[in-house]
Structures are given as structure tokens and as C-alpha cells.
Enzyme design. Structure first.
Site, short mmCIF file in Angstrom:
data_model
loop_
_atom_site.label_atom_id
_atom_site.label_comp_id
_atom_site.label_asym_id
_atom_site.label_seq_id
_atom_site.Cartn_x
_atom_site.Cartn_y
_atom_site.Cartn_z
N GLY A 139 38.51 4.65 -19.33
CA GLY A 139 37.30 4.81 -19.95
C GLY A 139 36.32 4.94 -18.83
N GLU A 176 31.83 9.17 -18.01
CA GLU A 176 30.77 9.42 -18.92
C GLU A 176 31.23 10.45 -20.04
OE1 GLU A 176 27.36 8.41 -18.89
OE2 GLU A 176 27.56 7.57 -16.74
N THR A 194 28.13 -0.50 -24.54
CA THR A 194 28.59 -1.40 -23.68
C THR A 194 27.35 -2.29 -23.05
OG1 THR A 194 30.03 0.23 -22.89
CG2 THR A 194 29.55 -1.25 -21.37
N ILE A 205 23.20 -4.45 -8.88
CA ILE A 205 22.65 -4.40 -7.55
C ILE A 205 21.00 -4.42 -7.61
CG2 ILE A 205 22.32 -3.68 -5.26
CD1 ILE A 205 24.86 -2.32 -5.52
N LYS A 238 20.18 8.74 -9.79
CA LYS A 238 19.66 7.48 -9.54
C LYS A 238 18.93 7.71 -7.88
CE LYS A 238 23.71 5.64 -11.57
NZ LYS A 238 25.16 5.44 -11.37
N GLY A 280 29.47 -1.30 -15.84
CA GLY A 280 30.13 -2.06 -16.91
C GLY A 280 29.17 -3.28 -17.43
N VAL A 287 19.79 2.17 -11.73
CA VAL A 287 20.43 2.51 -10.58
C VAL A 287 21.37 1.17 -10.10
CG1 VAL A 287 19.90 3.26 -8.06
CG2 VAL A 287 18.37 3.83 -9.92
N GLY A 327 23.76 -0.65 -11.22
CA GLY A 327 24.20 -1.39 -12.09
C GLY A 327 23.59 -2.53 -11.65
P1 NAP Z 1 27.35 3.43 -24.89
O1 NAP Z 1 28.42 2.51 -24.75
O2 NAP Z 1 27.65 5.01 -25.22
O3 NAP Z 1 26.47 3.11 -26.17
C1 NAP Z 1 25.33 3.81 -26.57
C2 NAP Z 1 24.67 3.16 -27.71
O4 NAP Z 1 23.77 3.65 -28.33
C3 NAP Z 1 25.58 3.18 -29.01
O5 NAP Z 1 25.54 1.77 -29.58
C4 NAP Z 1 25.21 4.10 -29.98
O6 NAP Z 1 25.34 3.83 -31.30
C5 NAP Z 1 23.62 4.22 -29.64
N1 NAP Z 1 23.03 5.16 -29.95
C6 NAP Z 1 23.45 6.52 -29.60
N2 NAP Z 1 22.42 7.45 -30.04
C7 NAP Z 1 21.64 6.78 -31.07
C8 NAP Z 1 20.69 7.19 -31.85
N3 NAP Z 1 20.32 8.45 -31.98
N4 NAP Z 1 20.01 6.17 -32.52
C9 NAP Z 1 20.50 4.67 -32.43
N5 NAP Z 1 21.33 4.41 -31.61
C10 NAP Z 1 22.01 5.43 -30.98
O7 NAP Z 1 26.39 3.60 -23.62
P2 NAP Z 1 26.15 2.33 -22.74
O8 NAP Z 1 27.22 2.83 -21.73
O9 NAP Z 1 25.80 1.10 -23.18
O10 NAP Z 1 24.70 2.76 -21.82
C11 NAP Z 1 23.54 2.66 -22.41
C12 NAP Z 1 22.44 3.21 -21.29
O11 NAP Z 1 22.90 2.28 -20.07
C13 NAP Z 1 22.73 4.61 -20.68
O12 NAP Z 1 21.56 5.10 -20.54
C14 NAP Z 1 23.49 4.69 -19.62
O13 NAP Z 1 23.31 5.85 -18.50
C15 NAP Z 1 23.19 3.21 -18.93
N6 NAP Z 1 23.94 2.78 -18.16
C16 NAP Z 1 25.18 2.33 -18.51
C17 NAP Z 1 26.00 1.77 -17.60
C18 NAP Z 1 27.41 1.30 -18.02
O14 NAP Z 1 28.05 0.80 -17.04
N7 NAP Z 1 27.84 1.73 -19.43
C19 NAP Z 1 25.55 1.51 -16.26
C20 NAP Z 1 24.34 1.66 -15.91
C21 NAP Z 1 23.50 2.36 -16.78
P3 NAP Z 1 26.87 3.27 -32.18
O15 NAP Z 1 27.42 2.42 -31.29
O16 NAP Z 1 26.77 3.37 -33.26
O17 NAP Z 1 27.66 4.76 -31.68
N1 HSE Z 2 28.94 6.62 -14.88
C1 HSE Z 2 28.31 5.84 -13.91
C2 HSE Z 2 29.23 5.27 -12.69
C3 HSE Z 2 27.94 4.47 -14.81
O1 HSE Z 2 30.44 5.67 -12.72
O2 HSE Z 2 28.63 4.99 -11.79
C4 HSE Z 2 26.92 3.55 -13.99
O3 HSE Z 2 25.79 4.30 -14.07
#
Ligand code: NAP
Ligand code: HSE
Length: 428
Positions: A189, A192, A14, A138, A207, A304, A134, A136
Site C-alpha cells: 500500500g 499512490e 490516512t 519533518i 515537494k 504515514g 513536504v 511528512g
Molecule cells: P486518502 O487516504 O486517499 O484519503 C483521501 C480522503 O479524501 C478520503 O477520506 C476520501 O473520502 C476523501 N475525498 C476524496 N475525494 C473527495 C471528495 N470529492 N469529497 C470529499 N472527500 C473526498 O489520502 P491521504 O493519504 O490521507 O492523503 C491526503 C492528502 O495528504 C493528499 O494531498 C496527500 O498527497 C497528502 N499527503 C499524504 C501523505 C500520506 O502519507 N498518506 C503524506 C504527505 C502528504 P473516502 O474515504 O470516503 O473515499
Molecule cells: N507517496 C509519497 C511518498 C507519500 O512515498 O513519499 C508522502 O508524500
């Protein structure tokens, strides 16, 4: 125009895809704003064949994120894989060792290993930036580390998990029970991969640990957080809270007290008319209080693709411009090691309990509360079933210590049909 800034991005989910899209779409604007072209040279994820909806063909592919982190043609390692340990931490350490700056969205890694990573970054003369970790979109890290640097911060609080806020507000607005809305959130979706990170308060706790470290100049201390999730909040709690003019929020509060660092992340009742009470859906809100600024409130999307990538790009632009700050706003070896402290400030509490329906049951509970020095403000019996009597009590202000004594004593009586639920009423 300065030399191009070359990114290596590990993680194309994402957030990673969101970053790729902004780098491609806003290339000219980013170059104008920072004075450098921002380019992606290499990327990494698990599955090289997955269609991610963006053209990655011009970037080198690395199947190993550690190898990506050490490439000569990478200036900034952008860690967007997630996970406190494993490849995220290994690759971050490898990047620092190879003399790269790191940008990450990984709150779990920073909450649990932030101190050692900050020390390692400083020893290597590199920086770790983490605006996206922390709340997103903001820009709360920037606000605390820079805009509010002239303040003695007295309190930080907020709603920092969008999924929990979605569940709680959806329960109230659609009059649906927790299990139904939890399933809805899963289908949408929102949750987590391990849902307890959200509903158990762990993600929001990560956070809060990061914000506390910057706000109070202390070592990140996730283990010191008093943590409770939303799993036991029922639709009845939400109705009863609404009847009294409150809403239930998974609220984080951190403050430095004479006894230590108080950090709690737990469901609380907040006035329905307050900014926190008004917060709907997946939105986050962070409130910061400082001696000079008084109070500021920041509200926005906490998760997001767009909002999180926006925060990652803010960090990348800062590094492109040459803005380099200590990880937690001051040298890591100066961060204080402050013991955790439970809240000493008295507050009213909301108590919900199911009593065995027999003569004298309520009197026994009143006696237990009285013996602990707790005075009852309001009491209500509702929705009588065949064998149990649901009872709601709102106390006058009391300490958590006194309440805990009372809760233990209640369970030693013969009138409790199940464990009571206690929620703090926070006048924010
Ligand atoms: P995600 O959609 O699950 O994507 C994770 C990515 O990491 C995928 O592309 C996955 O590869 C790759 N990956 C996982 N293990 C790997 C490995 N061993 N080697 C290489 N690549 C690997 O996660 P996300 O939601 O983007 O979140 C990423 C980070 O941002 C996390 O730390 C999360 O806590 C943080 N975050 C997310 C959000 C949010 O809204 N999503 C908000 C704030 C912070 P594949 O695609 O090939 O499986
Ligand atoms: N699972 C987290 C939330 C994603 O719902 O706020 C963003 O850190």
C-alpha cells in the site's frame, strides 16, 4: 483560555483520520500549549458510511467539501483530500473567500497552483499552511520559513519520496529486480493511486517546487524541474554503483544560479557513506545550505498516518497561537519569476549501455565521448549475453549539455542495442 479554534476537516483517509485521533487524544495537551481548545466541528469525505476506526458521531457531516469550507462554525479549513484540482482546489478557494485559514497536506495543489492560492490568501487576509506537504513528519517548512529566515539559502536537496527510497534500498538489500520490488510496494500500500506520481518522480518534484519557492523567494515552478523517475534503474545499476562506493537515490537538488533557478529531481549516485547514501527504507532526508548556518540535515518519516498528522497539527497549533506567515515566507507578489536553468556545474556521470557485440563497438563509443570533450574515468564490460555487450562507463566531470550531445551521437551509431542510461554522480 481563548475562544475555541474550530476545525472543518475535508478528507478522512490516512492523514485525516490521523488528525482526528490527535485532536481527540491530545485535547488537554493542545489546549495547554496553545491557550485554546482545538475542536472539530464538521467533517467531509465521499462515503458517509465507511468505518474509519474513529468515532465521528459528534461532528457535523458535509457531503460537499465546498459547503464544509464555508460553514460559519469553521475557523480553519483542513484540506486532506488530495489532488491538484477538483474538490481540493475548489474547497480551498471557497474557504479563503469565506475568510477561513487553510491547512493542507496537498503538495500537488501547491506546486501547481501555489502562486494564485497565495495571492488569493493574502488578498483575503488569510493564510495557507502546509507543513505536511513536504517530507511528512519533518518540519522543513517551518525550518525554512522561520528558523533559517536569516540565511541566504544557497542549496536545498534531499530524498523526498519514501516509496522510491523504499524501492531502491529494498532492491539493493534483497538483491531483487525493480519489477518485483515495485509489486511489493504496491502490495504494502505504499504507492499512490497513480504510481507514476511516485516512481516517475512527480510527487517528489512537487515537494521540491514548494521548497524552492520558500528557499529562494521564487514563484513555485514545477514545470521548470528537470524530472526523471526511477523506472529505468536496474539491479545491475545498483550493484555497479555499490561496487564503486555509491548508492542510487531519487535526489532533488535546487539552487539559484546566475542563469536562473536550477531544479532537478532524478536518480543520482551519492557516496554510500554520506548521510543521503545511508538513508534506508521510506525515510526522507532534506539538506539545506545557507550562508550563515552552513549545512543542516533533517531526517525522518516522510509519510504515514502519524508523521503526516503530526505535521498538520503543527500548523494548526501555530494558527491557534496566532502565528501567521506568508505562504512562501514573503508576500506572494514579491516572489521572483526566475527562468529555469539546467545544471551548469560539471559532474561525473555513470553511463550504462548495451552495445551490439561486434568489433570496434567500444571504440566507436569512446570516439563519440571524446568528440564531445568527455573523458573516461573508468570502463567495465560485464555479463556478456549472446548478442549484446553490457558496458559501464564512469566519466570525468562533464556538463549535462556535453553529455546530451554525446548520448544523441551514440544513438546515431550502429552499435547501440538499446538507449543508454545516464546517472549523475553527486558528491554531497
Ligand atoms: P486518502 O487516504 O486517499 O484519503 C483521501 C480522503 O479524501 C478520503 O477520506 C476520501 O473520502 C476523501 N475525498 C476524496 N475525494 C473527495 C471528495 N470529492 N469529497 C470529499 N472527500 C473526498 O489520502 P491521504 O493519504 O490521507 O492523503 C491526503 C492528502 O495528504 C493528499 O494531498 C496527500 O498527497 C497528502 N499527503 C499524504 C501523505 C500520506 O502519507 N498518506 C503524506 C504527505 C502528504 P473516502 O474515504 O470516503 O473515499
Ligand atoms: N507517496 C509519497 C511518498 C507519500 O512515498 O513519499 C508522502 O508524500
Amino acid at each position: 483560555m481563548g475562544a475555541p479554534l474550530r476545525l472543518g476537516i475535508a478528507g478522512l483517509g490516512t492523514v485525516g483520520v490521523g488528525v482526528v485521533k490527535i485532536v481527540r487524544k491530545q485535547a488537554a495537551m493542545l489546549a495547554t500549549r496553545t491557550g485554546r481548545r482545538i475542536e472539530i466541528t464538521a467533517v467531509s469525505a465521499r462515503d458517509a458510511n465507511k468505518d474509519r476506526g474513529v468515532n465521528l458521531s459528534s461532528y457535523a457531516w458535509e457531503s460537499d467539501p465546498v459547503a464544509l469550507a464555508s460553514r460559519d462554525d469553521v475557523d480553519i479549513f483542513v484540506e486532506l483530500m488530495g489532488g491538484a484540482d477538483g474538490p481540493a482546489k475548489d474547497a480551498t478557494e471557497a474557504a479563503l473567500a469565506a475568510g477561513k485559514d487553510v491547512v493542507t497536506a496537498n503538495k500537488a495543489m501547491l506546486a501547481l497552483h501555489g502562486q494564485t492560492l497565495a495571492e488569493q490568501a493574502e488578498a483575503a487576509g488569510r493564510v495557507i499552511s502546509f507543513e505536511a506537504a513536504v517530507a511528512g513528519g519533518i518540519p522543513i517548512i517551518k525550518a525554512l520559513r522561520e528558523g533559517l529566515a536569516g540565511n541566504d539559502i544557497t542549496r536545498v536537496m534531499g530524498v523526498m519520496n519514501g516509496t522510491c527510497n523504499y524501492i531502491l534500498t529494498r532492491m539493493e538489500n534483497a538483491e531483487l529486480p525493480y519489477d518485483t520490488v515495485f509489486q511489493e510496494a504496491a502490495d504494502l500500500g505504499y504507492l499512490e493511486a497513480d504510481p507514476t506520481l511516485d516512481v516517475g518522480g512527480i510527487d517528489a518534484g512537487h515537494k521540491l517546487a514548494i521548497l524552492s519557492a520558500i528557499a529562494f523567494g521564487t514563484r513555485p515552478d514545477f514545470a521548470g524541474i528537470e524530472l526523471e523517475g526511477i523506472e529505468r534503474v536496474t539491479i545491475e545499476d545498483i550493484h555497479q554503483a555499490a561496487d564503486m562506493g555509491f548508492r542510487i537515490k531519487l535526489l532533488g537538488v535546487a539552487q539559484r544560479t546566475g542563469r536562473g533557478l536550477e531544479q532537478r529531481m532524478m536518480p543520482c549516485l551519492v557516496p554510500a557513506s554520506s548521510p543521503l547514501g545511508q538513508l534506508e527504507g521510506g525515510t526522507n532526508m532534506v539538506v539545506v545550505e545557507g550562508d550563515a548556518v552552513e549545512q543542516i540535515v533533517m531526517r525522518g518519516p516522510g509519510a504515514g498516518e502519524g508523521p503526516t498528522a503530526s505535521a498538520v497539527m503543527g500548523d494548526i497549533c501555530d494558527l491557534a497561537r496566532g502565528t501567521r506567515l506568508a505562504t512562501f515566507g514573503q508576500p506572494a507578489d514579491g516572489l521572483a519569476n526566475v527562468p529555469p536553468a539546467r545544471s551548469g556545474l560539471p559532474a561525473p556521470y555513470y553511463l550504462r549501455m548495451a552495445l551490439v557485440d561486434k568489433p570496434g563497438a567500444l571504440a566507436k563509443i569512446s570516439t563519440v565521448l571524446g568528440d564531445s570533450g568527455i573523458s573516461i574515468d573508468r570502463m567495465r564490460q560485464y555479463g556478456h549475453s549472446e548478442s549484446t555487450a553490457p558496458v559501464l562507463i564512469v566519466t570525468h566531470k562533464t556538463t549535462r549539455e556535453a553529455l546530451d550531445v554525446a548520448l544523441i551521437a551514440m544513438q546515431q551509431t550502429d552499435v547501440m542495442a538499446s538507449a543508454p542510461v545516464a546517472l549523475r554522480i553527486e558528491h554531497v
